[in-house]
Motif scaffolding. Structure first.
Motif, PDB file in Angstrom:
ATOM      1  N   SER A   1      29.129  54.604  21.774  1.00 14.57           N
ATOM      2  CA  SER A   1      28.311  53.744  20.919  1.00 14.57           C
ATOM      3  C   SER A   1      29.119  52.578  20.380  1.00 14.57           C
ATOM      4  CB  SER A   1      27.725  54.568  19.762  1.00 14.57           C
ATOM      5  OG  SER A   1      26.910  55.611  20.239  1.00 14.57           O
ATOM      6  N   GLU A   2      30.328  52.896  19.912  1.00 15.95           N
ATOM      7  CA  GLU A   2      31.164  51.826  19.358  1.00 15.95           C
ATOM      8  C   GLU A   2      31.548  50.817  20.448  1.00 15.95           C
ATOM      9  OE1 GLU A   2      34.414  53.800  17.545  1.00 15.95           O
ATOM     10  OE2 GLU A   2      33.285  54.351  15.729  1.00 15.95           O
ATOM     11  N   GLN A   3      31.836  51.329  21.643  1.00 19.80           N
ATOM     12  CA  GLN A   3      32.188  50.410  22.727  1.00 19.80           C
ATOM     13  C   GLN A   3      30.995  49.541  23.120  1.00 19.80           C
ATOM     14  OE1 GLN A   3      33.776  52.354  26.165  1.00 19.80           O
ATOM     15  NE2 GLN A   3      34.113  50.449  27.291  1.00 19.80           N
ATOM     16  N   LEU A   4      29.810  50.184  23.179  1.00 17.26           N
ATOM     17  CA  LEU A   4      28.604  49.428  23.514  1.00 17.26           C
ATOM     18  C   LEU A   4      28.326  48.365  22.456  1.00 17.26           C
ATOM     19  CD1 LEU A   4      26.086  49.060  25.295  1.00 17.26           C
ATOM     20  CD2 LEU A   4      24.962  50.826  23.909  1.00 17.26           C
ATOM     21  N   ALA A   5      28.450  48.755  21.184  1.00 15.03           N
ATOM     22  CA  ALA A   5      28.212  47.793  20.107  1.00 15.03           C
ATOM     23  C   ALA A   5      29.202  46.637  20.194  1.00 15.03           C
ATOM     24  CB  ALA A   5      28.324  48.497  18.761  1.00 15.03           C
ATOM     25  N   HIS A   6      30.470  46.968  20.510  1.00 10.75           N
ATOM     26  CA  HIS A   6      31.479  45.911  20.627  1.00 10.75           C
ATOM     27  C   HIS A   6      31.153  44.972  21.787  1.00 10.75           C
ATOM     28  CE1 HIS A   6      35.375  43.948  20.645  1.00 10.75           C
ATOM     29  NE2 HIS A   6      35.484  44.228  21.950  1.00 10.75           N
ATOM     30  N   GLU A   7      30.720  45.542  22.925  1.00  9.51           N
ATOM     31  CA  GLU A   7      30.410  44.727  24.086  1.00  9.51           C
ATOM     32  C   GLU A   7      29.209  43.816  23.841  1.00  9.51           C
ATOM     33  OE1 GLU A   7      32.121  44.406  26.805  1.00  9.51           O
ATOM     34  OE2 GLU A   7      33.637  45.828  26.108  1.00  9.51           O
ATOM     35  N   ILE A   8      28.303  44.258  22.954  1.00  8.51           N
ATOM     36  CA  ILE A   8      27.142  43.411  22.645  1.00  8.51           C
ATOM     37  C   ILE A   8      27.478  42.393  21.567  1.00  8.51           C
ATOM     38  CG2 ILE A   8      24.794  43.409  21.728  1.00  8.51           C
ATOM     39  CD1 ILE A   8      24.363  46.094  23.068  1.00  8.51           C
ATOM     40  N   ARG A   9      28.207  42.844  20.542  1.00 10.72           N
ATOM     41  CA  ARG A   9      28.517  41.933  19.429  1.00 10.72           C
ATOM     42  C   ARG A   9      29.402  40.769  19.893  1.00 10.72           C
ATOM     43  NH1 ARG A   9      29.789  46.716  16.307  1.00 10.72           N
ATOM     44  NH2 ARG A   9      28.131  47.241  14.842  1.00 10.72           N
ATOM     45  N   THR A  10      30.364  41.069  20.744  1.00  7.30           N
ATOM     46  CA  THR A  10      31.327  40.029  21.132  1.00  7.30           C
ATOM     47  C   THR A  10      30.649  38.826  21.792  1.00  7.30           C
ATOM     48  OG1 THR A  10      33.082  41.669  21.370  1.00  7.30           O
ATOM     49  CG2 THR A  10      33.381  39.570  22.498  1.00  7.30           C
ATOM     50  N   PRO A  11      29.833  38.995  22.830  1.00  7.55           N
ATOM     51  CA  PRO A  11      29.187  37.797  23.401  1.00  7.55           C
ATOM     52  C   PRO A  11      28.218  37.131  22.437  1.00  7.55           C
ATOM     53  CG  PRO A  11      28.320  39.810  24.406  1.00  7.55           C
ATOM     54  CD  PRO A  11      29.509  40.219  23.607  1.00  7.55           C
ATOM     55  N   LEU A  12      27.540  37.933  21.587  1.00  9.06           N
ATOM     56  CA  LEU A  12      26.637  37.336  20.605  1.00  9.06           C
ATOM     57  C   LEU A  12      27.421  36.514  19.591  1.00  9.06           C
ATOM     58  CD1 LEU A  12      24.080  40.230  19.929  1.00  9.06           C
ATOM     59  CD2 LEU A  12      23.694  38.113  21.206  1.00  9.06           C
ATOM     60  N   SER A  13      28.595  37.024  19.215  1.00  9.21           N
ATOM     61  CA  SER A  13      29.431  36.273  18.280  1.00  9.21           C
ATOM     62  C   SER A  13      29.911  34.961  18.913  1.00  9.21           C
ATOM     63  CB  SER A  13      30.622  37.129  17.853  1.00  9.21           C
ATOM     64  OG  SER A  13      31.484  36.417  17.005  1.00  9.21           O
ATOM     65  N   HIS A  14      30.287  35.007  20.177  1.00  4.18           N
ATOM     66  CA  HIS A  14      30.708  33.782  20.868  1.00  4.18           C
ATOM     67  C   HIS A  14      29.542  32.795  20.964  1.00  4.18           C
ATOM     68  CE1 HIS A  14      34.144  36.123  23.040  1.00  4.18           C
ATOM     69  NE2 HIS A  14      34.412  35.877  21.769  1.00  4.18           N
ATOM     70  N   LEU A  15      28.351  33.340  21.259  1.00  7.37           N
ATOM     71  CA  LEU A  15      27.177  32.479  21.349  1.00  7.37           C
ATOM     72  C   LEU A  15      26.860  31.845  20.003  1.00  7.37           C
ATOM     73  CD1 LEU A  15      24.833  31.363  23.012  1.00  7.37           C
ATOM     74  CD2 LEU A  15      23.575  33.500  22.512  1.00  7.37           C
ATOM     75  N   ASP A  16      26.997  32.621  18.938  1.00  6.53           N
ATOM     76  CA  ASP A  16      26.733  32.068  17.598  1.00  6.53           C
ATOM     77  C   ASP A  16      27.729  30.957  17.272  1.00  6.53           C
ATOM     78  OD1 ASP A  16      25.245  32.307  14.993  1.00  6.53           O
ATOM     79  OD2 ASP A  16      27.269  32.756  14.270  1.00  6.53           O
ATOM     80  N   ASN A  17      28.993  31.157  17.651  1.00  4.38           N
ATOM     81  CA  ASN A  17      30.008  30.116  17.399  1.00  4.38           C
ATOM     82  C   ASN A  17      29.665  28.826  18.154  1.00  4.38           C
ATOM     83  OD1 ASN A  17      31.528  31.720  15.696  1.00  4.38           O
ATOM     84  ND2 ASN A  17      32.793  32.544  17.360  1.00  4.38           N
ATOM     85  N   ARG A  18      29.161  28.965  19.366  1.00  6.06           N
ATOM     86  CA  ARG A  18      28.782  27.763  20.127  1.00  6.06           C
ATOM     87  C   ARG A  18      27.607  27.038  19.457  1.00  6.06           C
ATOM     88  NH1 ARG A  18      28.993  29.826  26.472  1.00  6.06           N
ATOM     89  NH2 ARG A  18      31.255  30.284  26.503  1.00  6.06           N
ATOM     90  N   LEU A  19      26.676  27.850  18.918  1.00  3.33           N
ATOM     91  CA  LEU A  19      25.549  27.228  18.221  1.00  3.33           C
ATOM     92  C   LEU A  19      26.010  26.500  16.965  1.00  3.33           C
ATOM     93  CD1 LEU A  19      22.846  30.064  18.543  1.00  3.33           C
ATOM     94  CD2 LEU A  19      22.995  27.942  19.853  1.00  3.33           C
ATOM     95  N   VAL A  20      26.986  27.081  16.276  1.00  2.00           N
ATOM     96  CA  VAL A  20      27.533  26.420  15.079  1.00  2.00           C
ATOM     97  C   VAL A  20      28.188  25.091  15.471  1.00  2.00           C
ATOM     98  CG1 VAL A  20      29.279  26.578  13.261  1.00  2.00           C
ATOM     99  CG2 VAL A  20      27.831  28.553  13.783  1.00  2.00           C
ATOM    100  N   LYS A  21      28.939  25.106  16.580  1.00  2.00           N
ATOM    101  CA  LYS A  21      29.574  23.866  17.030  1.00  2.00           C
ATOM    102  C   LYS A  21      28.526  22.832  17.429  1.00  2.00           C
ATOM    103  CE  LYS A  21      33.812  26.049  18.711  1.00  2.00           C
ATOM    104  NZ  LYS A  21      34.658  26.361  19.903  1.00  2.00           N
ATOM    105  N   ALA A  22      27.426  23.317  18.057  1.00  2.00           N
ATOM    106  CA  ALA A  22      26.362  22.394  18.454  1.00  2.00           C
ATOM    107  C   ALA A  22      25.695  21.776  17.230  1.00  2.00           C
ATOM    108  CB  ALA A  22      25.334  23.123  19.317  1.00  2.00           C
ATOM    109  N   LEU A  23      25.500  22.570  16.184  1.00  2.00           N
ATOM    110  CA  LEU A  23      24.912  22.036  14.956  1.00  2.00           C
ATOM    111  C   LEU A  23      25.850  21.066  14.257  1.00  2.00           C
ATOM    112  CD1 LEU A  23      23.242  25.287  13.512  1.00  2.00           C
ATOM    113  CD2 LEU A  23      22.062  23.220  14.280  1.00  2.00           C
ATOM    114  N   ALA A  24      27.147  21.269  14.424  1.00  2.00           N
ATOM    115  CA  ALA A  24      28.120  20.380  13.786  1.00  2.00           C
ATOM    116  C   ALA A  24      28.115  18.993  14.417  1.00  2.00           C
ATOM    117  CB  ALA A  24      29.519  20.998  13.867  1.00  2.00           C
ATOM    118  N   GLU A  25      27.555  18.857  15.598  1.00  2.00           N
ATOM    119  CA  GLU A  25      27.512  17.564  16.268  1.00  2.00           C
ATOM    120  C   GLU A  25      26.287  16.736  15.871  1.00  2.00           C
ATOM    121  OE1 GLU A  25      27.662  18.439  20.399  1.00  2.00           O
ATOM    122  OE2 GLU A  25      29.735  19.187  20.352  1.00  2.00           O
ATOM    123  N   ASN A  26      25.568  17.192  14.818  1.00  2.00           N
ATOM    124  CA  ASN A  26      24.396  16.475  14.284  1.00  2.00           C
ATOM    125  C   ASN A  26      23.372  16.148  15.375  1.00  2.00           C
ATOM    126  OD1 ASN A  26      25.429  16.461  11.622  1.00  2.00           O
ATOM    127  ND2 ASN A  26      26.711  14.685  12.129  1.00  2.00           N
TER     128      ASN A  26
END
Length: 433
Positions: A218-243
């Motif tokens: 369960s912990e490994q599965l959660a980590h495998e899901i959270r990690t790409p979602l976290s990377h995707l969220d960071n990209r969205l934050v960078k996209a929002l920073a570009e106004n």
């Protein structure tokens, strides 16, 4: 009690056997003596018989019972012997039976017809039976007391031994990983209880291994899901920073919200599974001051309720405690409050009460629960209806609260709606009956 009953039965059997043996011995003595006297009469006549009866009465026997005689004519007149009168025995048929001898004794006797005008009674007292049986009773009482004491001590030792062996089984359930139960199986001479102990420890160890594997997966599965979602969220934050354009920014913000919802759903599912897996497992729980916990949460939510134009009241009994996981209990209460805040419209009221038991009630005057949803509101992913419309949310809040309650031996119930149709809902959390 069983030992006492067995001892009483053995005493009765011995008593009856000894009594019958003494009676039979008296009968044998009477018959032998009577046969001898009849032979004397046949060879020596009446005078010789009278002499022999007198001689026998003069002798005191060293063993057995004392003899008694009566030689009389057909009218019952005493010719010789020590018996005072003819007993109620028919000599013509050689009748035998128990007769009175003197004022306080009794004995076994037989009567015979020796001649046309001569009859004889030979008797043996059976008074020896009373002291013998009394001695047997005394011996059984003393021996029985010792026997029962020994049985009690042996039973006590056996019970203590069984208690220690059962404690091994309890230890195997409490601490399946220490190997104490498995060690018993290797001991020479182990019986069924030892085997049960070993099987219990082995089964619990396997269950622990499965739980550990489930947790790791369960912990490994959660980590495998959270990690790409976290990377995707960071990209969205960078996209929002570009106004970007307003429309694009709104879409990016919506995408970030969906990411957070997915992560929250994943965490809720893992929490539900973990709580259900530990249902009935009291290990790791500690006393929690539920009164302080509920009060702190209500004070924290008071500001949110005020911003939502809701009235939040709480009545908390002091010193209400429960053995539990404080973080899980906190999430249980907050989920129930979040659920109420979500569905109660502005101007509504939410009331929290905590009573000893513990009994926690969360009541509101919102739209209530649709009758079609009452049996399914605690199911995962099931979202109820308000005014006939399906509500928003992941449908995991009440399911998680229900799982946490079960983990702590509690049960969540939904009270029946009030009869006046005013709506509202009352969730009650109390110890399972």
């Amino acid at each position: 009690m069983l030992s006492l009953a067995l001892l009483a039965g053995l005493w009765w059997l011995t008593h009856q056997t000894v009594s019958a043996t003494l009676q039979e011995a008296a009968q044998t003595e009477v018959d032998v003596d009577l046969a001898g006297l009849a032979d004397i009469y046949a060879t020596g006549g009446q005078e010789e018989l009278e002499v022999r009866i007198a001689d026998r009465l003069a002798l005191t026997p060293m063993e057995g019972s004392a003899p008694h005689y009566l030689l009389a004519d057909d009218s019952g007149k005493v010719i010789a012997g020590d018996l005072a009168g003819w007993p109620s025995l028919d000599p013509t048929v050689s009748e035998s039976g128990v007769i009175a001898i003197g004022a306080s004794s009794k004995g076994y006797a037989r009567a015979v017809q020796l001649g046309p005008d001569l009859r004889l009674v030979v008797a043996r007292t059976t008074d020896i039976e009373a002291p013998v049986l009394s001695g047997i009773t005394t011996a059984f009482a003393a021996g029985g007391a010792v026997f029962i004491l020994l049985v009690g001590l042996l039973g006590r030792f056996a019970a203590l031994g069984l208690q220690r062996r059962i404690e091994r089984i309890n230890l195997a359930f409490r601490e399946p990983q220490d190997g104490s139960g498995l060690a018993v199986a290797r001991r020479n001479g182990g019986d069924e209880i030892d085997e049960l102990t070993a099987h219990s420890a082995a089964a619990l160890a396997r269950m622990g291994d499965l739980m550990a594997a489930y947790k790791d997966t369960s912990e490994q599965l959660a980590h495998e899901i959270r990690t790409p979602l976290s990377h995707l969220d960071n990209r969205l934050v960078k996209a929002l920073a570009e106004n970007p354009d307003r429309a694009i920014a709104e879409r990016l913000a919506e995408a970030r919200g969906e990411i957070r919802r997915i992560v929250q759903t994943l965490e809720s599912l893992l929490d539900i599974a973990a709580s259900k897996a530990k249902r009935g497992d009291r290990s790791g729980l500690a006393p929690v001051d539920l009164s302080a916990l509920v009060t702190a949460i209500c004070e924290l939510y008071a500001g949110s309720a005020e911003e939502a134009a809701l009235e939040l009241d709480w009545t908390v009994a002091p010193d209400v405690t429960i053995n539990g996981d404080e973080s899980q209990l906190r999430r249980l209460v907050t989920n129930m409050l979040d659920n109420a805040l979500k569905y109660v419209p502005p101007g509504g009221r939410i009331a929290i009460t905590l009573e000893p038991g513990p009994v926690l009630a969360v009541a509101d005057d919102g739209p209530g629960i649709d009758p079609r949803d009452r049996d399914r509101i605690f199911e995962r992913f099931y979202r109820g209806r308000t005014a006939g419309r399906e509500t928003s949310g992941s449908g995991l809040g009440l399911a998680l609260a229900h799982a946490i309650a079960e983990r702590h031996g509690l049960k969540i119930t939904l009270d029946d709606p009030v009869s006046d149709g005013s709506g509202g809902a009352v969730f009650r959390i109390a110890t399972e009956a």
